[in-house]
Design a protein around this motif. Structure first.
Motif, PDB file in Angstrom:
ATOM      1  N   VAL A   5       0.850  -1.183   0.000  1.00  0.00           N
ATOM      2  CA  VAL A   5       0.000   0.000   0.000  1.00  0.00           C
ATOM      3  C   VAL A   5       0.892   1.242   0.000  1.00  0.00           C
ATOM      4  CG1 VAL A   5      -1.747   1.276   1.272  1.00  0.00           C
ATOM      5  CG2 VAL A   5      -1.824  -1.213   1.211  1.00  0.00           C
ATOM      6  N   GLN A  63      -7.601   4.092   5.841  1.00  0.00           N
ATOM      7  CA  GLN A  63      -6.945   2.887   6.364  1.00  0.00           C
ATOM      8  C   GLN A  63      -5.560   2.708   5.763  1.00  0.00           C
ATOM      9  OE1 GLN A  63      -8.432   0.885   8.780  1.00  0.00           O
ATOM     10  NE2 GLN A  63      -9.872   2.598   8.819  1.00  0.00           N
ATOM     11  N   ARG A  64      -4.851   3.790   5.562  1.00  0.00           N
ATOM     12  CA  ARG A  64      -3.520   3.716   4.958  1.00  0.00           C
ATOM     13  C   ARG A  64      -2.701   4.908   5.400  1.00  0.00           C
ATOM     14  NH1 ARG A  64      -4.629   4.648  -1.321  1.00  0.00           N
ATOM     15  NH2 ARG A  64      -2.379   4.470  -1.349  1.00  0.00           N
TER      16      ARG A  64
END
Length: 184
Positions: A5, A63-64
């Motif tokens: 990611v 979420q990163r």
């Protein structure tokens, strides 16, 4: 093979500009070339405090890992959001900090690496405001011979931004490849 990611670079524009302004486009190109993904939030017609709420709400669902980039009022919005959240770093251009009419925030509580680009001749945000913040936050500060918009210093701003992204990557403990911009 595991998908890695990439950090997200989140741009916050100034009071009179928009999410697709020429400076945001130029910096977005650098970030994308270096392997980062970009997002530019649209704050047009929102008062300052609602801009902060919008960014905080966006970050709450993220979420990163991410980096905040803000120009003028967007610099203020990014700095305030940076207090309550956990960005990898913040890059602020002519940030509208310590100005009348803006909520008092304890900006010095920012815990991530910060780089600031500002103009000696800024007629909107006094350079003394930025020096005060940079000193208290332990920020890297680049002051150029220019005004609030720093149009004449775009290449210098781009160089500072690329250096900042590299430093954020090095200082983060994340294991992700960073594309070599020189070889692109």
């Amino acid at each position: 093979m595991t998908d890695i990611v990439k950090p997200l670079v989140i741009f916050s524009h100034g009071k009179v500009s928009g999410p697709k302004g020429s400076r945001i486009q130029a910096l977005s190109n650098i970030a994308e070339r270096m392997g980062f993904e970009v997002e530019s939030l649209d704050y047009r017609r929102l008062p300052t405090n609602e801009r902060v709420v919008k960014l905080n709400n966006y970050l709450a669902n993220l979420q990163r890992p991410y980096i905040l980039v803000g120009t003028s009022m967007g610099g203020y919005v990014s700095a305030v959001a940076g207090i309550e959240n956990h960005p990898l770093g913040m890059f602020l251009i002519s940030p509208a900090i310590y100005l009348d009419g803006y909520a008092e925030a304890e900006l010095e509580q920012v815990k991530c690496p910060v780089t600031i680009v500002h103009g000696w001749n800024d007629d909107i945000v006094p350079v003394a405001n930025v020096i005060k913040f940079a000193q208290a936050a332990g920020a890297n500060l680049h002051i150029f011979d220019g005004g609030h918009r720093l149009r004449e210093k775009l290449s210098e701003t781009e160089s500072c931004f690329e250096q900042f992204l590299r430093q954020c990557f090095i200082e983060s403990s994340m294991d992700m490849p960073l594309k070599d911009a020189v070889n692109q």
